[in-house]
Write an enzyme that holds these catalytic residues in place. Structure first.
Site, PDB file in Angstrom:
ATOM      1  CE  LYS A  85      36.939  64.332  61.257  1.00 19.53           C
ATOM      2  NZ  LYS A  85      36.643  64.250  62.543  1.00 19.53           N
ATOM      3  CD  GLU A 107      28.746  64.026  63.333  1.00 18.69           C
ATOM      4  OE1 GLU A 107      27.873  63.334  63.488  1.00 18.69           O
ATOM      5  OE2 GLU A 107      30.031  64.033  63.576  1.00 18.69           O
ATOM      6  CB  SER A 360      44.120  65.026  60.776  1.00 16.27           C
ATOM      7  OG  SER A 360      44.014  66.374  60.595  1.00 16.27           O
TER       8      SER A 360
HETATM    9  C1  LIG Z   1      41.196  67.070  58.426  1.00 17.39           C
HETATM   10  C2  LIG Z   1      40.666  67.158  59.650  1.00 17.39           C
HETATM   11  N1  LIG Z   1      41.585  67.103  60.938  1.00 17.39           N
HETATM   12  C3  LIG Z   1      41.179  67.177  62.082  1.00 17.39           C
HETATM   13  C4  LIG Z   1      39.538  67.182  62.312  1.00 17.39           C
HETATM   14  C5  LIG Z   1      39.036  67.308  63.607  1.00 17.39           C
HETATM   15  O1  LIG Z   1      38.528  66.314  64.156  1.00 17.39           O
HETATM   16  P1  LIG Z   1      39.051  65.322  65.015  1.00 17.39           P
HETATM   17  O2  LIG Z   1      39.595  66.106  66.398  1.00 17.39           O
HETATM   18  O3  LIG Z   1      37.885  64.492  65.530  1.00 17.39           O
HETATM   19  O4  LIG Z   1      40.238  64.383  64.373  1.00 17.39           O
HETATM   20  C6  LIG Z   1      38.646  67.384  61.050  1.00 17.39           C
HETATM   21  C7  LIG Z   1      37.142  67.249  61.251  1.00 17.39           C
HETATM   22  O5  LIG Z   1      36.525  67.548  60.480  1.00 17.39           O
HETATM   23  C8  LIG Z   1      39.203  67.061  59.870  1.00 17.39           C
HETATM   24  O6  LIG Z   1      38.513  67.417  58.692  1.00 17.39           O
END
Ligand SMILES: Cc1ncc(COP(=O)(O)O)c(C=O)c1O
Lengths: 381, 265
Positions: A85, A107, A360
């Site tokens: 993020k 948000e 992620s």
């Molecule tokens: C660690 C992590 N992975 C994935 C996501 C999912 O979001 P996105 O699909 O936009 O990557 C989030 C959302 O808060 C997150 O904190």
């Protein structure tokens, strides 16, 4: 209908009239920053020295052995603030600074985007207000405390489903009230044009790095999909190589792409979970970052064109992968990312394949919630 | 010509400020809602009524309309049963009706079908708050085919060129969102509001109705100086008692008389 706001038939700008001019302004500002060498070099510098990029691409011994093929982890969990993020928060934060907006709102679901935004605001000296649903404030308490330490104000959203959906509504309502002075720092590749494109661009650094890091080229790229930002960020630079298989992993209880229909929510036409009367469905996932009824319009386009496959994983499969990776690889993944890991562990592979998982985020934020489950607590005692 | 267009044009010719009330469909319950429509019609309390279809995620609405929508949805209110209730009034009321719905409700079935049902129930026009000019072409084309009009919104920040374009497509009037923000009480109106409405009137040949945040007789009087008509939502919803319809009738009657005096004197 303006074609340039769409991905195939998806996207657009389905917002109240009051937001059209602010969106035009954002579009203009973003385009000029995108071309501006000075902006780009400032951003690369911050990404490198502040956020810790490039993040490693790690060949996971444990997962490779388990799956019987080469499994790489793109370590977004090692980014400053603990998830991908931050790429978008810094990019848009800098955009706000360059365009003279000093008041940021955002948000958050898991709190990761909130923390990243609060950090960017602290770094750039901006005022920051984060909207978060009551339910998420409870289950991501750690991130709430972090945001406060970083100087952000938290607004608790008690309406609607009390999660990400309601938080987006509340942030949009706030933005409508003062669009000239407020910068809405949207946290995923959702919303009206140009947000999906801006968020994608700021995250495509993930895929670009993978391209340089991986020996040869990957066969499969796997990422979890909430709004779809970490996935689109790792997919985009490989889009043209049609032989690379893209897999987006949703949470079973919020699988807008695999179980939804086309509709309009939060400014865009995209796949969406709603009932036969058009009311948006309340979703559930153990991973708050995936707990959202919609998805970014570009993913709907990928689905329609069969450029990516979208699959889903349930809470207990994700939890199993969370614990497995912690124990066997020494990496505690975010519950969101655990969905991608779980899918790869479930799938059958043949020896030669190279699979890249976008890890992620890290799971520190999820520990309290997981240890509040009696059966898990007992096992570790 | 639609009943609504007829009424709006007549008021415009006679230089009378139009007045519209907004009601949340199915709130406080379906029976009281239909009684309210009949009551407003019978007592001539407004020139037309906007019927809002409750939506789970109403981003253009403030707390009052959000809450009434949420209650109506929880009580099982749907697009189809609001339309059925409205249709049952078809030959019993004279007041024109405008449908106000978020787009996803209308997309839940084929747009052709949902809009045809609306026309058939007796709605003269539609307002779709999350479908701005630029995304409106397909819906407008269908609305025309089923014999309805599309009312488009204008905000204080809408540039002149866009106001002119919207003025050509919106009918029978332009809906000027009187201040930045969502629907709800307690907005302050000032000279800038009036100048802004005047500018919109000059840029388009159509009447300009003003809404969002008009609460008191004083607000209404102030706006009536320039606007061709006014739309009142949250302040009306606030008057609805959830269990005493006689009380609601009384309060709405008093409110309407006060507003009527304020705008027509
Ligand atoms: C660690 C992590 N992975 C994935 C996501 C999912 O979001 P996105 O699909 O936009 O990557 C989030 C959302 O808060 C997150 O904190």
């Amino acid at each position: 209908m303006d074609e340039k706001y769409y991905y195939g038939g998806f996207g657009g700008r389905y917002v109240p009239e009051s937001l059209i001019e602010p969106l035009n302004e954002l579009d203009r500002n973003y385009k000029s920053c995108k071309k501006d060498k000075n902006f780009q070099s400032k951003l690369s510098d911050i990404l490198k020295n502040y956020a810790g990029r490039p993040t490693p691409l790690y060949l996971s011994g444990a997962l490779s052995e388990y799956c019987g093929c080469s499994v790489y982890l793109k370590r977004e969990d090692l980014c400053h603030t603990g998830a991908h993020k931050i790429n978008n928060a810094l990019g848009q934060g800098l955009l706000a600074v360059e365009t003279g907006k000093r008041n940021i709102i955002a948000e958050t679901g898991a709190g990761q985007h909130g923390v990243a935004t609060a950090a960017a605001a602290a770094l750039f000296g901006l005022k920051c207000t984060i909207y978060m649903g009551t339910k998420d404030i409870k289950r991501q308490h750690n991130n709430v405390v972090r945001m406060k330490l970083l100087g952000a104000d938290i607004v608790e959203v008690q309406e609607g489903d009390k999660t990400l959906n309601a938080a987006v509504n509340a942030t949009l309502r706030r933005w409508v009230q003062d669009p000239e002075n407020i910068y809405y720092l949207l946290g995923s590749c959702v919303g009206p044009h140009p947000y999906p494109a801006i968020v994608r661009d700021f995250h495509s650094v993930i895929g670009k790095e993978v391209k340089e890091q991986i020996p040869d080229r990957p066969d499969v790229i796997v990422a979890c999909v909430g709004g779809g930002s970490n996935s689109i960020g790792i997919f985009t630079p490989f889009f043209k190589d049609k032989n690379i298989r893209f897999v987006g992993v949703e949470a079973e209880g919020c699988a807008s792409l695999s179980k939804g229909k086309v509709g309009v929510l939060h400014g865009a036409k995209s796949y969406l979970l709603y009932d036969k009367n058009g009311q948006i469905k309340k979703t559930h996932s153990i991973a708050p970052g995936l707990d959202y009824s919609g998805v970014g319009p570009e993913h709907s386009f990928y689905k329609e064109r069969s450029r990516a496959e979208y699959v889903n994983i349930n809470d207990s499969e994700a939890l199993k992968a969370f614990r497995w990776l912690s124990k066997n690889e020494g990496i505690i993944p975010a519950l969101e990312s655990s969905h991608a890991v779980a899918w790869v562990m479930k799938e059958k592979w043949n020896g030669g394949q190279k699979v890249v998982i976008n890890l992620s985020g890290r799971g520190d934020k999820d520990i309290d919630e997981i240890f509040s489950m009696e059966e898990i607590k007992r096992e570790y005692e | 010509m639609s009943k609504l267009k007829d009424k709006v044009e007549r008021l415009y010719r006679e230089d009378k400020t139009g007045l519209s009330f907004f009601l949340t469909g199915g709130y406080p319950d379906m029976e009281s809602f239909t009684k309210l429509v009949k009551y407003i019609d019978k007592n001539n309390l407004a020139d037309f009524i906007e019927v809002g279809i409750p939506f789970s995620d109403p981003v253009a609405d403030g707390p009052v309309i959000q809450e009434s929508s949420q209650k109506a949805i929880s009580a099982g209110t749907t697009y189809n049963n609001i339309l059925m209730a409205v249709k049952s009034l078809k030959n019993k009321i004279d007041i024109p009706l405008v449908l106000m719905s978020y787009l996803n409700i209308l997309l839940a079935d084929e747009l052709e079908k949902t809009l045809l049902t609306a026309a058939d129930a007796g709605f003269s026009a539609a307002i779709i708050p999350d479908m701005p000019y630029g995304e409106h072409e397909k819906a407008l084309e269908i609305l025309k085919r089923v014999g309805m009009e599309l009312i488009l919104l204008i905000s204080p920040g809408t540039p002149d060129k866009r106001v002119r374009e919207i003025g050509k497509e919106s009918s029978p009037f332009l809906y000027y969102v009187s201040s930045y923000g969502v629907t709800g009480n307690g907005k302050k109106f000032d000279k800038k509001t009036l100048e802004s409405i005047r500018k919109v009137r000059n840029l388009s040949a159509k009447p300009v109705y003003c809404g969002f945040g008009i609460t008191t007789g004083k607000d209404a009087q102030y706006i009536a100086d320039i606007a061709d008509g006014e739309i009142i939502g949250s302040a009306v919803i606030d008057l609805i008692s959830e269990n005493n319809i006689e009380q609601t009738f009384n309060d709405i009657y008093k409110f309407a008389i006060n507003i009527g005096k304020s705008i027509r004197e």
